[in-house]
Scaffold this motif. Structure first.
Motif, short mmCIF file in Angstrom:
data_model
loop_
_atom_site.label_atom_id
_atom_site.label_comp_id
_atom_site.label_asym_id
_atom_site.label_seq_id
_atom_site.Cartn_x
_atom_site.Cartn_y
_atom_site.Cartn_z
N VAL A 81 -5.84 15.99 3.23
CA VAL A 81 -6.73 14.83 3.18
C VAL A 81 -5.86 13.64 2.81
O VAL A 81 -5.13 13.68 1.82
CB VAL A 81 -7.85 15.03 2.13
N GLN A 82 -5.94 12.59 3.64
CA GLN A 82 -5.03 11.44 3.46
C GLN A 82 -5.76 10.29 2.75
O GLN A 82 -6.88 9.93 3.11
CB GLN A 82 -4.54 10.96 4.83
N LEU A 83 -5.10 9.75 1.70
CA LEU A 83 -5.59 8.57 0.98
C LEU A 83 -4.64 7.42 1.23
O LEU A 83 -3.41 7.60 1.18
CB LEU A 83 -5.68 8.84 -0.53
N ARG A 84 -5.18 6.22 1.50
CA ARG A 84 -4.33 5.06 1.72
C ARG A 84 -4.95 3.84 1.07
O ARG A 84 -6.16 3.61 1.19
CB ARG A 84 -4.14 4.80 3.22
N GLY A 85 -4.14 3.05 0.36
CA GLY A 85 -4.63 1.86 -0.31
C GLY A 85 -3.63 1.40 -1.35
O GLY A 85 -2.49 1.88 -1.41
N VAL A 114 -5.06 4.35 -5.29
CA VAL A 114 -4.84 5.66 -4.64
C VAL A 114 -4.65 6.75 -5.68
O VAL A 114 -5.22 7.85 -5.56
CB VAL A 114 -3.63 5.58 -3.68
N GLU A 115 -3.88 6.46 -6.74
CA GLU A 115 -3.64 7.45 -7.80
C GLU A 115 -4.95 7.82 -8.50
O GLU A 115 -5.23 8.99 -8.75
CB GLU A 115 -2.62 6.91 -8.81
N VAL A 129 -9.65 2.04 -1.13
CA VAL A 129 -8.93 3.25 -0.67
C VAL A 129 -9.61 3.78 0.59
O VAL A 129 -10.83 3.93 0.63
CB VAL A 129 -8.91 4.34 -1.77
N ILE A 130 -8.79 4.04 1.61
CA ILE A 130 -9.29 4.64 2.86
C ILE A 130 -9.04 6.15 2.77
O ILE A 130 -7.91 6.59 2.55
CB ILE A 130 -8.59 4.04 4.09
N ILE A 131 -10.11 6.93 2.94
CA ILE A 131 -10.02 8.40 2.83
C ILE A 131 -10.21 8.99 4.22
O ILE A 131 -11.26 8.76 4.85
CB ILE A 131 -11.09 8.95 1.85
N GLU A 163 0.83 -1.21 0.00
CA GLU A 163 0.00 0.00 0.00
C GLU A 163 0.86 1.25 0.00
O GLU A 163 2.03 1.22 0.38
CB GLU A 163 -0.88 0.03 1.25
N ARG A 164 0.23 2.35 -0.39
CA ARG A 164 0.91 3.64 -0.27
C ARG A 164 -0.07 4.66 0.31
O ARG A 164 -1.29 4.50 0.23
CB ARG A 164 1.47 4.12 -1.61
N THR A 165 0.50 5.69 0.89
CA THR A 165 -0.30 6.77 1.47
C THR A 165 0.01 8.05 0.72
O THR A 165 1.17 8.36 0.45
CB THR A 165 0.03 6.94 2.97
N LYS A 166 -1.05 8.79 0.38
CA LYS A 166 -0.86 10.04 -0.36
C LYS A 166 -1.64 11.13 0.34
O LYS A 166 -2.80 10.94 0.74
CB LYS A 166 -1.35 9.87 -1.80
N ASP A 167 -1.01 12.31 0.47
CA ASP A 167 -1.67 13.47 1.08
C ASP A 167 -2.11 14.43 -0.02
O ASP A 167 -1.29 14.85 -0.85
CB ASP A 167 -0.72 14.19 2.04
#
Length: 1274
Positions: free
Chosen positions: A558-562, A567-568, A544-546, A511-515
């Motif tokens: 706002v953080q996206l993780r998945g 996520v992209e 994706v977890i928002i 997984e990756r996390t994006k802000d």
């Protein structure tokens, strides 16, 4: 014939499952030959065994020795350690599963905090609780008391001692009582002195109760005036003196009448205390000694070795087994203390009885056995079952067997009667074998940071895996920081669950996390109402977890993780949403003259609605009572421009509005707008309310738009250009510094000094405000020459202020007080005004005239001059009186004395108002009769009736001419009253709802308006206020009267009424569905239409109220509907009632479709109608015929389905009476029969369940009736 009890088959099966094997055999045998039936029936007692009666223990049963028995030897060291034991039967918290993490642990932590002692808990095999307490003696004793009260079940008892002995139990300052409570770990409640009761209540453990009772009785005995005898008898002979269950000592007390207090086994004392009359005490002592001597002479002892673990079985619950052995054999059994390692048990008694006692001891010791069953520790919880259900089934059958599961050990320990233990062991072994054959477990290692994601929100992920694979998954809690996850269950399910969890974990590692940076103002819009919009995004990207930040954090992240790709995609999607929001959030303000707002809105909001819909924008207008003229348009930029142009076009059509553009350099825009728009607003107001629009700051655009009437626009243009030119010329600035205390002197009184500089140079000088950070900075603005000249003058002034000098002046001592009064307020004012000059007056009482001034030379000179003026004023001061009626004083003062303060400042005088006179105060007592003008030998001057009252006199002090000016100003503030004639019927409209109308006028005109009471029927309204306010208030009131009269006339015109006669059967048609038709007529013609009520005489009269021409138009509209209805006909047709529901359709959908298609009205019969098949069709003749044809066609089509369905149902229905026949064939069930039932003893019949006496209903009064079942309880 004997009576029988009848049970259901289910009850019988349940009962039978609880019988022993031999009983089961008997029950089965009971179904044999009819001749043997009676004998084979079980008896009532066999079928329903009574509950075991609790053996009544004789009062004062002695408990066996235990941990509390051992004498606590005080140690010399400051820290001591003691062990306390709480038996299982006395434990307050018995839940084994919660040990170490439940309420018990919380209580121990609380005790440690409260007492400062250290506690360690351990659980014995018998489930007794051992507590090791370490700490100082005082802390240990306090902890012991807390342990007993909070971890051990509590009992209570009472001790009766004479009331006069209570104080000795309490002791000095309650010390004795506290010591006693600590020593015995009990709570002792002594009645108050005013309470006549002599009972002392003791609460605590059984052991503690005995100790406390013993100690209290000792104290009482010591204080008792009767004889007290203490006999020392070896502790080993005490059981022979008390006897089993305290029987012997009780008999002694009864025989002698003396009170005998034998210390309980837990108290290591040999002294027996006897109290009572001397003869009684002597007799009791003789009896005790006799028993003691006899036992010493005859008793012998034997010592036997009994395993330590079996001691508790010899002692029995609460020492009952020891008492039982003593009762049966007369032998005392001495058990070593629980904290001792000794296994020797001593038996003491008659030689011929010792053998029997020894047999009893061995029997009791060996009556219980300890065994263990091998079972993997991970299976323990499956053996126990959910909430202990599986284990409960075993323990219910064998309650005497104790089953212990030890965490981490692969065995289960059983303890109890040998036979029962063997049965339980075999049952558990069967369960273990079954579980091992069909259960498996697996352990996987997953990084703890992924654990909560494996669990999912609300446990959704882990619960799905558990239910799908029928397994249990144990994920360690966060505080354990363990990465081991355990899966247990069916072998195949365990492997599948393991595979799925490992896949999830590996996916999370990828997984990756994006802000995303999204302005917080958009967060709520993205989430949507109740989270609807964000739910759509989450449904689109379920992996994706928002996470949105908390609103209080003011964060834009706002953080996206998945998974990386998801996520992209989600990030791009959300950025697109934000871009649309940004595009749609463009806002523009359009200034529109207030009088045209109504035209822009349109009738019923039609214009504004049309613009909103066609341009897809949001348009907000200011509130009607607001002074703002700005209309705000929000949406896409292009759409906002279109909406703006359309609104401006409406304004242009309505008035002679001109719009021009003026080119002014953008760098001058801010200076032309002024602070908070003051400059530009003043130009707009001066030029008749034109609108001046500057471009957005930083845009670099020079064009300024002016909109309004042609003449005013031109005027505003000239002013703007002139100001711009002036700003360009005067754009030179300079800065200089001066101490803040010099600023007031530089400005001068009333701005005199700075005005001189401005007038002489033409420059503008700006001093810092209180909000500015730099309080020393002075800014000079203007032309270059003017700025230089002003700067030079100011620098010279500042330089001279820096030159400090000291000077003296003479001031008459009588005026000193004026300067130093009110904590030197006058001197502080002088210092503020004259550059911080310091003025020093001589000490009070020195009579010196010398006053010293120190500061800048100019400041000292100016302050000296001002002080001489003050002294001159004080010398010339006079006091004059101004007579104004007291009732006007409050009005003259104004709110918070503002008006009087203004007069004081303007005229430099002091004004003092008199004390208020109490109107309710009693009048002075009547003067005594005087003879020859004398009273009490004194001559009194006659009172002048024309003299003013003291409460009306206002005293003014100051210079004569200033005082006279102040008097004039005060008299000008005296309110004047005038009367205005207003028709009485308009008074309530002027007052308004809850007085709102009259309050508004009073606030607006600053006057008081008095409306006469309704019962006076007066047309006069009084207005009271200042003379210059009265004319304006009168005009306003008369204007309001004109408005109200115009409204009255309008109401009269609107109250025109006319009636129209219409047959009541047409009324529903005129009203229409949900009132649609009549509402349309009312709205279109602006009238009120009233239909007759149900109980009205004229049911055909419809009343129309409104303007005459509109009422007539509404009447014509109704008449047109009636004419159309009269042309209609009604025809009745017969439609089979079985097809009505299908024609009507779900929620009337079918019938509405027919009525709309053929323009007719259909009426179906109501339930219970005479002819259920009759349907009425109403409408125009040709339409009615078409509708009837359509209905008959539908009937024919639907009837074919009805007939077919009825035929099917006939085949599916079972032949009539077969169910009843089957019931008849079945014989009545005999049920379960027993012999020797309670009701047979008194020749009574079995209880009648239909009897209201035997089985009464709630609330029904029932006479009591005796029966073998015992008295009834309600």
């Amino acid at each position: 014939m004997s009576s029988v009890a009848v049970l259901t088959q289910e009850s019988f099966n349940e009962h039978r499952s609880g019988l022993l094997p031999e009983q089961k055999g008997a029950a089965v045998a009971g179904t044999g030959a009819p001749g043997e039936e009676e004998e084979a029936l079980p008896t009532y007692k066999d079928a329903f065994p009574p509950l075991p009666e609790k053996a009544a223990s004789p009062e004062g049963t002695q408990e066996t020795a235990n941990a509390w028995t051992s004498k606590l030897r005080p140690l010399k060291a400051s820290v001591i350690t003691q062990v306390f034991h709480v038996p299982l039967e006395e434990r307050k918290y018995k839940d084994i599963n919660q040990f170490g993490e439940g309420d018990q642990a919380k209580v121990c932590v609380d005790i440690m905090h409260k007492t400062g002692a250290h506690l360690e808990l351990s659980l014995a095999k018998d489930q007794g609780l051992s507590i090791m307490v370490s700490g100082k003696l005082d802390a240990v004793m306090k902890a012991r008391k807390e342990i007993v009260s909070r971890l051990q079940t509590q009992a209570s008892t009472t001790v009766v001692i004479p009331k006069e002995h209570h104080r000795f139990v309490i002791g000095k300052n309650g010390e004795k009582l506290q010591e006693l409570e600590l020593k015995t770990a009990t709570k002792i409640q002594i009645p108050r002195p005013d309470d006549p009761s002599n009972q002392i209540k003791i609460s605590g453990t059984k052991e503690g109760l005995e100790k406390a009772k013993h100690e209290i009785l000792l104290i009482s005995a010591e204080q008792d005036k009767r004889a007290v005898e203490r006999v020392n008898i070896d502790k080993v002979y005490h059981p022979f003196i008390t006897g089993a269950y305290n029987k012997l000592v009780g008999e002694m007390m009864q025989e002698t009448g003396a009170r005998i207090n034998v210390p309980p086994p837990s108290v290591n004392k040999t002294e027996i205390v006897i109290t009572g009359e001397k003869e009684q005490v002597a007799l009791a002592v003789a009896l005790i000694k006799k028993v003691s001597e006899e036992k010493k002479k005859n008793a012998t002892t034997i010592a036997v070795e009994v395993k330590k673990s079996q001691h508790k079985y010899v002692i029995g619950p609460k020492g009952n087994t020891l008492q039982e052995i003593l009762d049966k054999t007369g032998v005392s059994v001495e058990i070593p203390p629980s904290d001792s390692s000794s296994e020797t048990v001593i038996l003491r008694g008659e030689p011929d009885r010792l053998g029997q006692a020894l047999t009893e001891v061995y029997a009791k010791a060996n009556s219980y056995t300890v065994s263990s069953v091998s079972a993997p520790s991970w299976l323990h919880r499956f053996i126990i079952g959910k909430k202990g259900q599986n284990l409960a089934k075993i323990t219910q059958q064998m309650p005497k067997v104790h089953i212990e599961f030890t965490e981490g050990e692969d065995r289960i320990t059983l303890e109890g009667p040998t036979k029962d233990v063997q049965m339980v062991q075999s049952q558990i072994e069967v369960i273990v074998t079954d579980l091992v054959s069909r259960m498996d477990y697996a352990e996987i290692s997953v990084d703890p940071k992924f654990h909560r994601h494996l669990i999912g929100k609300g446990g959704v992920n882990i619960n799905r895996i558990k239910e799908l694979h029928k397994v249990t998954v144990r994920i360690p809690p966060d505080n354990e920081k363990s990465n081991l996850i355990r899966i247990e269950g069916d072998p195949q399910g365990v492997q599948e669950a393991k595979k799925e969890l490992l896949e999830l974990a590996s996916r999370m590692e990828n997984e990756r996390t994006k802000d995303l940076i999204i302005e917080q103002r958009f967060h709520r819009a993205i989430i949507g109402q109740k989270g609807e919009k964000i739910k759509e995004v989450r449904d689109k990207f379920p992996e994706v977890i928002i996470n949105f930040p908390d609103p209080a954090q003011k964060s834009d992240i706002v953080q996206l993780r998945g998974p990386r790709t998801e996520v992209e995609k989600c990030a791009k999607f959300m950025q697109k949403i934000v871009a649309e929001m940004v595009e749609n959030s463009f806002s523009v303000s359009v200034p529109i003259f207030k009088q045209f707002h109504r035209n822009i809105i349109g009738k019923g909001g039609s214009n504004i609605k049309k613009i909103r819909e066609e341009t897809n924008t949001k348009i907000d207008l200011p509130a009607e009572n607001s002074n703002s003229e700005m209309i705000v348009i929000t949406g896409k930029k292009a759409n906002c421009e279109v909406a703006r142009n359309r609104i401006l076009a409406i304004q242009k059509e309505l008035a002679n509005i001109s719009e021009i553009e003026v080119s002014i350099p953008s760098k001058l825009h801010n200076s032309l707008i002024g602070s908070k728009g003051r400059f530009v607003r003043s130009i707009m107001e001066e030029c008749g309310g034109v609108h001046i629009h500057f471009p957005t700051e930083g845009s670099g655009i020079d064009k300024v738009t002016i909109r309004g009437p042609v003449e005013e626009v031109e005027k505003a243009k000239q002013q703007l250009l002139a100001l711009a030119e002036e700003k360009q010329i005067k754009s030179h600035t300079a800065e200089l510094r001066a101490k803040p205390e010099y600023h007031k002197f530089l400005i001068g009184k009333g701005g005199g000094n700075i005005r001189k500089v401005r007038d002489s140079t033409g420059a503008r000088i700006i001093f810092p405000t209180a909000e500015d950070k730099d309080q020393e900075l002075i800014t000079v603005i203007g032309t270059e020459e003017a700025v230089q000249e002003a700067q030079k003058e100011l620098e010279e002034l500042i330089k001279s202020l820096d030159n400090v000098v000291e000077d003296n002046m003479s001031v008459d001592p009588k005026h000193h007080r004026y300067f130093v009064a009110r904590r030197g307020q006058v001197l502080r004012d002088l210092a503020d005004e004259y550059g911080g000059v310091m003025v020093s007056f001589p000490r009070t009482g020195s009579q010196s005239e010398k006053v010293t001034l120190k500061g800048a030379k100019e400041c000292v000179e100016a302050a000296k001059k001002r002080m001489l003026e003050i002294v001159d004023d004080l010398d010339a001061q006079v006091t004059i009186e101004c007579v104004i009626a007291q009732k006007f004083h409050r009005s003259i003062m104004g709110p918070k004395g503002s008006r009087i303060q203004q007069i004081t400042r303007d005229h430099n005088v002091q004004i003092k108002f008199p004390e208020r006179e109490d109107p309710q105060a009693a009048p002075p007592a009547e003067a005594p009769i005087q003879e020859n003008g004398e009273a009490n030998g004194e001559v009194k001057e006659p009172v002048d009736p024309n003299a003013p009252k003291k409460c009306d006199v206002i005293v003014i002090s100051g210079r004569k001419e200033r005082c006279e000016g102040a008097v004039e100003a005060l008299k000008a503030l005296v309110p004047v009253t005038i009367e205005v004639e207003v028709p009485f019927e308009l008074h309530r409209y002027i007052i308004g709802q809850k007085g709102s109308g009259i309050r508004k006028m009073m606030d607006e005109f600053e006057v008081n308006i008095q409306v006469p009471a309704p019962d006076q029927q007066s047309d006069k309204i009084a207005i009271t206020g200042l003379a210059n306010h009265l004319d304006r208030a009168k005009e306003g009131l008369l204007e309001r009267v004109k408005e109200l009269q115009a409204e009255q006339e309008d109401r009269a015109l609107r109250s025109f009424k006319l009636t129209i006669t219409v047959d009541p059967k047409y009324h529903p048609k005129i009203i229409g569905r949900k009132g649609a038709i009549i509402t349309n007529i009312r709205t279109e013609h602006d009238v009120n239409i009233q239909f007759p009520e149900k109980n009205d005489e004229n049911q055909d009269q419809i009343t129309i109220t409104g303007y005459e021409h509109k009422a007539i138009a509404a009447k014509e509209a109704i008449q047109a509907i009636v004419d159309e209805l009269e042309e209609m006909i009604s025809e009745d047709i017969t439609l089979d009632s079985r097809v009505h529901a299908r024609i009507i359709g779900a929620r009337g959908k079918g019938i509405r479709k027919i009525m709309d298609e053929f323009k007719v009205d259909l009426r179906f019969p109501q339930s219970g109608a005479a002819d259920p098949n009759l349907v009425t069709v109403t409408g125009r003749p040709e339409l009615v015929d078409e509708a009837i044809d359509h209905l008959l066609n539908l009937e024919e089509e639907y009837m074919a389905d009805v007939v077919e369905n009825e035929a099917k149902m006939a085949y599916m229905r079972p032949p009539g009476g077969s169910a009843a026949a089957m019931d008849e064939q079945r014989g009545p069930s005999k049920g379960f029969v027993v012999r020797e039932a309670p009701w047979t003893t008194a020749n009574e019949k079995a209880p009648d369940m239909s009897s209201s006496e035997d089985f009464p209903s709630f609330g029904a009064p029932v006479a009591t009736k005796t029966s073998p079942w015992g008295p009834k309880r309600f």
